[in-house]
Motif scaffolding. Structure first.
Motif, PDB file in Angstrom:
ATOM      1  N   ASP A  25      -3.783   7.229   8.721  1.00 37.25           N
ATOM      2  CA  ASP A  25      -4.967   7.117   7.858  1.00 37.25           C
ATOM      3  C   ASP A  25      -5.475   8.484   7.402  1.00 37.25           C
ATOM      4  O   ASP A  25      -5.993   8.620   6.295  1.00 37.25           O
ATOM      5  CB  ASP A  25      -6.089   6.351   8.567  1.00 37.25           C
ATOM      6  N   ALA A  26      -5.331   9.499   8.259  1.00 41.76           N
ATOM      7  CA  ALA A  26      -5.788  10.848   7.929  1.00 41.76           C
ATOM      8  C   ALA A  26      -4.767  11.628   7.100  1.00 41.76           C
ATOM      9  O   ALA A  26      -5.042  12.740   6.680  1.00 41.76           O
ATOM     10  CB  ALA A  26      -6.101  11.626   9.214  1.00 41.76           C
ATOM     11  N   GLY A  27      -3.583  11.038   6.899  1.00 40.28           N
ATOM     12  CA  GLY A  27      -2.558  11.703   6.104  1.00 40.28           C
ATOM     13  C   GLY A  27      -1.714  12.699   6.884  1.00 40.28           C
ATOM     14  O   GLY A  27      -0.906  13.417   6.301  1.00 40.28           O
ATOM     15  N   ARG A  28      -1.876  12.752   8.203  1.00 36.58           N
ATOM     16  CA  ARG A  28      -1.069  13.676   9.023  1.00 36.58           C
ATOM     17  C   ARG A  28       0.359  13.174   9.187  1.00 36.58           C
ATOM     18  O   ARG A  28       1.275  13.955   9.403  1.00 36.58           O
ATOM     19  CB  ARG A  28      -1.684  13.841  10.413  1.00 36.58           C
ATOM     20  N   LEU A  29       0.536  11.863   9.114  1.00 34.89           N
ATOM     21  CA  LEU A  29       1.838  11.227   9.308  1.00 34.89           C
ATOM     22  C   LEU A  29       2.037  10.227   8.180  1.00 34.89           C
ATOM     23  O   LEU A  29       1.165   9.392   7.930  1.00 34.89           O
ATOM     24  CB  LEU A  29       1.883  10.539  10.678  1.00 34.89           C
ATOM     25  N   THR A  30       3.159  10.306   7.485  1.00 32.38           N
ATOM     26  CA  THR A  30       3.423   9.449   6.337  1.00 32.38           C
ATOM     27  C   THR A  30       3.990   8.115   6.795  1.00 32.38           C
ATOM     28  O   THR A  30       4.921   8.071   7.604  1.00 32.38           O
ATOM     29  CB  THR A  30       4.438  10.128   5.385  1.00 32.38           C
ATOM     30  N   ALA A  31       3.426   7.037   6.269  1.00 34.37           N
ATOM     31  CA  ALA A  31       3.921   5.691   6.582  1.00 34.37           C
ATOM     32  C   ALA A  31       3.939   4.868   5.303  1.00 34.37           C
ATOM     33  O   ALA A  31       3.111   5.056   4.417  1.00 34.37           O
ATOM     34  CB  ALA A  31       3.038   5.023   7.625  1.00 34.37           C
ATOM     35  N   GLY A  32       4.887   3.972   5.246  1.00 32.59           N
ATOM     36  CA  GLY A  32       4.968   3.033   4.137  1.00 32.59           C
ATOM     37  C   GLY A  32       4.783   1.627   4.674  1.00 32.59           C
ATOM     38  O   GLY A  32       4.327   1.438   5.799  1.00 32.59           O
ATOM     39  N   ARG A  33       5.132   0.653   3.875  1.00 32.24           N
ATOM     40  CA  ARG A  33       5.063  -0.749   4.303  1.00 32.24           C
ATOM     41  C   ARG A  33       6.461  -1.343   4.246  1.00 32.24           C
ATOM     42  O   ARG A  33       7.217  -1.092   3.309  1.00 32.24           O
ATOM     43  CB  ARG A  33       4.135  -1.545   3.373  1.00 32.24           C
ATOM     44  N   ASP A  34       6.812  -2.138   5.258  1.00 31.97           N
ATOM     45  CA  ASP A  34       8.108  -2.805   5.233  1.00 31.97           C
ATOM     46  C   ASP A  34       8.001  -4.107   4.438  1.00 31.97           C
ATOM     47  O   ASP A  34       6.941  -4.405   3.867  1.00 31.97           O
ATOM     48  CB  ASP A  34       8.635  -3.037   6.659  1.00 31.97           C
ATOM     49  N   GLU A  35       9.064  -4.865   4.399  1.00 33.09           N
ATOM     50  CA  GLU A  35       9.101  -6.098   3.604  1.00 33.09           C
ATOM     51  C   GLU A  35       8.105  -7.158   4.077  1.00 33.09           C
ATOM     52  O   GLU A  35       7.788  -8.078   3.347  1.00 33.09           O
ATOM     53  CB  GLU A  35      10.528  -6.681   3.580  1.00 33.09           C
ATOM     54  N   HIS A  36       7.582  -7.003   5.291  1.00 27.36           N
ATOM     55  CA  HIS A  36       6.594  -7.934   5.834  1.00 27.36           C
ATOM     56  C   HIS A  36       5.167  -7.407   5.724  1.00 27.36           C
ATOM     57  O   HIS A  36       4.232  -8.032   6.216  1.00 27.36           O
ATOM     58  CB  HIS A  36       6.913  -8.254   7.295  1.00 27.36           C
ATOM     59  N   GLY A  37       5.007  -6.231   5.137  1.00 28.22           N
ATOM     60  CA  GLY A  37       3.689  -5.641   4.982  1.00 28.22           C
ATOM     61  C   GLY A  37       3.239  -4.804   6.166  1.00 28.22           C
ATOM     62  O   GLY A  37       2.120  -4.292   6.178  1.00 28.22           O
ATOM     63  N   HIS A  38       4.102  -4.652   7.174  1.00 27.32           N
ATOM     64  CA  HIS A  38       3.772  -3.835   8.340  1.00 27.32           C
ATOM     65  C   HIS A  38       4.026  -2.365   8.027  1.00 27.32           C
ATOM     66  O   HIS A  38       4.956  -2.031   7.299  1.00 27.32           O
ATOM     67  CB  HIS A  38       4.616  -4.240   9.549  1.00 27.32           C
TER      68      HIS A  38
END
Length: 132
Positions: A25-38
Motif C-alpha cells: 500500500d505504501a509503494g515499497r513493494l510492487t504487487a499486481g492482481r492475479d486472475e482471481h483478483g488476489h
C-alpha cells in the motif's frame, strides 16, 4: 514467471501478512492482481525487495561484521551452576545457544523476553532485546 501471494511473501520475508500489505500500500513493494483478483508479487520483485531490506538494519542495532541476525522470543532457559541453554524462536526458526550462566544473568534474559541471535560462522551470539 514465478509469483507469490501475500501470505507466501510474508512467510519468506519473516513478517506478518499485514506488514506485507502495508509495504504494498505504501509503494515499497510492487504487487499486481492475479486472475482471481488476489494480490501477487513477482518473484524477481520480491527477491530484490528482500535483498534491499536485508541491508537496512533495525533502529538501535549495533553494527557488526556478523550478517545473520535473527530476532525472536526466548522460549526456554536451562541453567546449571556454570552454563545455560537459551532457546529462541525467531519466526519459523528455533535457535539454541549455549553460553555462560553469568552472560544470561547479565543480559537479563528470561522466558518471554526478546533477544537477537547473531550468527557468525559456527558461533551464535545472543543480544538482549529492547523490551525492558
Amino acid at each position: 514467471m514465478t509469483t507469490y501471494r501475500i501470505g507466501e511473501a510474508a512467510e519468506l520475508l519473516g513478517v506478518s501478512v499485514d506488514t506485507v500489505r502495508r509495504w504494498v500500500d505504501a509503494g515499497r513493494l510492487t504487487a499486481g492482481r492475479d486472475e482471481h483478483g488476489h494480490r501477487s508479487i513477482a518473484g524477481a520483485d520480491l527477491a530484490a525487495f528482500a535483498r534491499d531490506t536485508s541491508e537496512e538494519p533495525d533502529p538501535g542495532i549495533r553494527r557488526s561484521s556478523a550478517r545473520n541476525r535473527l530476532r525472536g522470543i526466548v522460549t526456554a532457559i536451562t541453567r546449571d551452576s556454570v552454563m545455560a541453554q537459551v532457546d529462541i524462536q525467531a519466526g519459523p526458526f528455533r535457535v539454541v545457544s549455549l553460553m555462560s550462566r553469568e552472560a544470561v544473568d547479565e543480559l537479563g534474559l528470561e522466558v518471554g523476553s526478546t533477544a537477537t541471535a547473531v550468527i557468525k560462522s559456527t558461533t551464535v551470539v545472543v543480544e538482549r532485546g529492547d523490551d525492558r
